[in-house]
Write a protein that holds these residues in place. Sequence first.
Motif: not given
Length: 146
Positions: A101-123
């Motif tokens: 599920i994506e929220f927002g117009d500029d939701a992160p893509e799967r390819a962008a997960v490696g961009d640590d400067g602009a992406i925060g992840t948690a699982e």
Amino acid sequence: MSRSSGDSSGAGSGAADRAAVEPLAALVAVLVVGAALSLYAAALDDATVDRERPGAETVLDRAERTATAGGVVEPDQLRGADGFRYPTAVTVRAGGKTWRIEFGDDAPERAAVGDDGAIGTAERPVTVRVGPGRNVRGTLRVVVRR
């Protein structure tokens, strides 16, 4: 003040009665106090909560609360989660299935997960309902673009 004749201190010996500090010792003391204040300020700055950028853990908690019923994550209920401040992607993987599920117009893509400067992840691992009466272990993951 007047001095009596019984006072043993003479006019020239007044400087010897006062305490004096060596200039080098005074300089070292000032440097030590300055260094201590700098360390205290740095530690205090690290200890404060960064309110400008929400952590992905906070978004993960919110998404899990929204999708959980009776301790089991129901992926279809993720659509009810809205109002995230930043573009967010929520992914649930369990039993060979994936819900995204994506929220927002500029939701992160799967390819962008490696961009640590602009992406925060948690699982975190969760129990997921994959069918009527069928629950399996899965993973709830959020990716937040800051």
